[in-house]
Design a protein around this motif. Sequence first.
Motif, PDB file in Angstrom:
ATOM      1  N   VAL A 148       0.840  -1.204   0.000  1.00 16.89           N
ATOM      2  CA  VAL A 148       0.000   0.000   0.000  1.00 16.89           C
ATOM      3  C   VAL A 148       0.873   1.251   0.000  1.00 16.89           C
ATOM      4  O   VAL A 148       0.595   2.224  -0.720  1.00 16.89           O
ATOM      5  N   PHE A 149       1.935   1.229   0.792  1.00 14.43           N
ATOM      6  CA  PHE A 149       2.845   2.375   0.824  1.00 14.43           C
ATOM      7  C   PHE A 149       3.473   2.617  -0.546  1.00 14.43           C
ATOM      8  O   PHE A 149       3.555   3.761  -1.008  1.00 14.43           O
ATOM      9  N   LEU A 150       3.929   1.549  -1.199  1.00 10.40           N
ATOM     10  CA  LEU A 150       4.538   1.700  -2.524  1.00 10.40           C
ATOM     11  C   LEU A 150       3.529   2.256  -3.525  1.00 10.40           C
ATOM     12  O   LEU A 150       3.878   3.078  -4.376  1.00 10.40           O
ATOM     13  N   LEU A 151       2.284   1.803  -3.425  1.00 11.03           N
ATOM     14  CA  LEU A 151       1.254   2.296  -4.341  1.00 11.03           C
ATOM     15  C   LEU A 151       0.980   3.782  -4.116  1.00 11.03           C
ATOM     16  O   LEU A 151       0.867   4.556  -5.076  1.00 11.03           O
ATOM     17  N   ILE A 152       0.879   4.198  -2.856  1.00 12.21           N
ATOM     18  CA  ILE A 152       0.662   5.609  -2.541  1.00 12.21           C
ATOM     19  C   ILE A 152       1.821   6.451  -3.039  1.00 12.21           C
ATOM     20  O   ILE A 152       1.637   7.516  -3.645  1.00 12.21           O
ATOM     21  N   GLN A 153       3.040   5.978  -2.802  1.00 10.08           N
ATOM     22  CA  GLN A 153       4.225   6.707  -3.254  1.00 10.08           C
ATOM     23  C   GLN A 153       4.260   6.804  -4.772  1.00 10.08           C
ATOM     24  O   GLN A 153       4.602   7.853  -5.330  1.00 10.08           O
ATOM     25  N   LEU A 154       3.891   5.732  -5.429  1.00  7.88           N
ATOM     26  CA  LEU A 154       3.884   5.712  -6.895  1.00  7.88           C
ATOM     27  C   LEU A 154       2.908   6.742  -7.454  1.00  7.88           C
ATOM     28  O   LEU A 154       3.244   7.518  -8.358  1.00  7.88           O
ATOM     29  N   ILE A 155       1.694   6.751  -6.920  1.00 12.96           N
ATOM     30  CA  ILE A 155       0.684   7.705  -7.387  1.00 12.96           C
ATOM     31  C   ILE A 155       1.121   9.135  -7.108  1.00 12.96           C
ATOM     32  O   ILE A 155       0.909  10.043  -7.919  1.00 12.96           O
ATOM     33  N   SER A 156       1.763   9.349  -5.957  1.00 15.58           N
ATOM     34  CA  SER A 156       2.238  10.691  -5.620  1.00 15.58           C
ATOM     35  C   SER A 156       3.294  11.166  -6.611  1.00 15.58           C
ATOM     36  O   SER A 156       3.260  12.318  -7.072  1.00 15.58           O
ATOM     37  N   ILE A 157       4.233  10.287  -6.971  1.00 21.95           N
ATOM     38  CA  ILE A 157       5.292  10.669  -7.907  1.00 21.95           C
ATOM     39  C   ILE A 157       4.714  10.946  -9.288  1.00 21.95           C
ATOM     40  O   ILE A 157       5.061  11.946  -9.936  1.00 21.95           O
ATOM     41  N   ILE A 158       3.816  10.075  -9.758  1.00 18.85           N
ATOM     42  CA  ILE A 158       3.225  10.281 -11.084  1.00 18.85           C
ATOM     43  C   ILE A 158       2.375  11.547 -11.104  1.00 18.85           C
ATOM     44  O   ILE A 158       2.383  12.299 -12.099  1.00 18.85           O
ATOM     45  N   SER A 159       1.656  11.807 -10.034  1.00 21.61           N
ATOM     46  CA  SER A 159       0.854  13.034  -9.958  1.00 21.61           C
ATOM     47  C   SER A 159       1.739  14.269 -10.015  1.00 21.61           C
ATOM     48  O   SER A 159       1.394  15.269 -10.659  1.00 21.61           O
ATOM     49  N   PHE A 160       2.889  14.209  -9.337  1.00 26.40           N
ATOM     50  CA  PHE A 160       3.815  15.337  -9.388  1.00 26.40           C
ATOM     51  C   PHE A 160       4.350  15.538 -10.804  1.00 26.40           C
ATOM     52  O   PHE A 160       4.460  16.686 -11.277  1.00 26.40           O
ATOM     53  N   ILE A 161       4.676  14.455 -11.496  1.00 27.73           N
ATOM     54  CA  ILE A 161       5.196  14.568 -12.864  1.00 27.73           C
ATOM     55  C   ILE A 161       4.139  15.166 -13.797  1.00 27.73           C
ATOM     56  O   ILE A 161       4.430  16.059 -14.599  1.00 27.73           O
ATOM     57  N   THR A 162       2.903  14.686 -13.700  1.00 31.43           N
ATOM     58  CA  THR A 162       1.841  15.228 -14.555  1.00 31.43           C
ATOM     59  C   THR A 162       1.527  16.676 -14.191  1.00 31.43           C
ATOM     60  O   THR A 162       1.249  17.495 -15.081  1.00 31.43           O
ATOM     61  N   TRP A 163       1.578  17.012 -12.899  1.00 32.58           N
ATOM     62  CA  TRP A 163       1.354  18.412 -12.502  1.00 32.58           C
ATOM     63  C   TRP A 163       2.442  19.307 -13.079  1.00 32.58           C
ATOM     64  O   TRP A 163       2.160  20.410 -13.560  1.00 32.58           O
ATOM     65  N   LEU A 164       3.690  18.846 -13.007  1.00 34.21           N
ATOM     66  CA  LEU A 164       4.792  19.637 -13.537  1.00 34.21           C
ATOM     67  C   LEU A 164       4.645  19.836 -15.043  1.00 34.21           C
ATOM     68  O   LEU A 164       4.878  20.935 -15.569  1.00 34.21           O
TER      69      LEU A 164
END
Length: 399
Positions: free
Chosen positions: A154-170
Amino acid sequence: METGESNTRNQSCGVMKDSSWYSQFRNVSNPWLARYVYALIFLLANLLAWAARDELSSLTALTQLKGLRRCKVGKDCLGADGVLRVSMGCFLFYMIMFWSTAGTSKLKEGRDEWHSGWWLVKIVLLILVMIFPFLLPSELIELYGEVAHFGAGVFLLIQLISIISFITWLTDCFGSEKYAERCQIQVMLFATISYFISLVGIILMYIWYAPLPSCLLNIFFITWTLVLLQLMTSVSLHPKVNAGILSPGLMGLYVVFLCWCAIRSEPAGADCIRKSESESTTDWQSIISFVVAILALVVATFSTGIDSKCFQFRKSDPPAEDDVPYGYGFFHFVFATGAMYFAMLLIGWNSHHSMRKWTIDVGWTSAWVRIVNEWLAVCVYLWMLVAPIIWKSRHADTT
């Protein structure tokens, strides 16, 4: 004279009490400061878990504890057992904080003051929950270890979504009307650098970790990473998607890094790992790598914990002045699952797996977890690119 000196002492004491750090803790006025304290507690728990695995496991006094005497595999099991007990105590602390702060929306309310203050009470609570797992039998600790596999995922999934969200936001930020014309050169530069580093990383992995034709598994991992990089670029540049070249470049860096971590996690006895990396002796490079990995874990958990907005799929109203600056419940939940994750890293995702001193996240299970995480990251990224098109087409069909 004495009266003057006493007045001076009182004034200096008053100045100390009115200083920012003291007043913010005493008056419960800064949740931003509180998050650093929670990160420090998490770091100390990581170090305590490491000590339980590498240092305390050699102490005979520790084996006299009721739960640890039932360990079946000896010292190595004792070390893993100690890691899981520390992890369980850390998990319980952050879950208590999660249950008591979830749903907090306004500053200066009771749950906000509990999150940002009451440190003496929370220190006592932390000590109690850290001692409690050491009083439990090994059977319950083994059960927690099985549950921790899920929590770490679950932690890895949350971290993954957070990183991808940051990339798409950027990417969206650079592509907005405000910056689109001014930042074209910067975007192309960043994208080019990202692709260059990704390709260099793939070439180096071929040289270092696939030197022989018999290294089929590593060749597959590296080649498939290259294919995924090409796939993400092709989908992103498709006319219907038109997401640009920056986001797949940044995602390429991320998946190449995950592939590199996966191959590095292969056990030392693997034939395709260089001899210098398979030596049983511990040198200063191993120690530095271990310390950097622990600090990186704490920073990743900290940055993910304050990024609760990546799970807000609907646009919300602008925050009011008395709104909490970040989701307290989500923050503590990330740290709770992070406690399970650091346990898995320190025991190699296997409580019966012997870990060499100053190593972290080593073993075939660790390698496959990294590879699956890489593939899942690509799937989530591609879905975030394609999903809006699918929803629009379905909406058009219904209308």
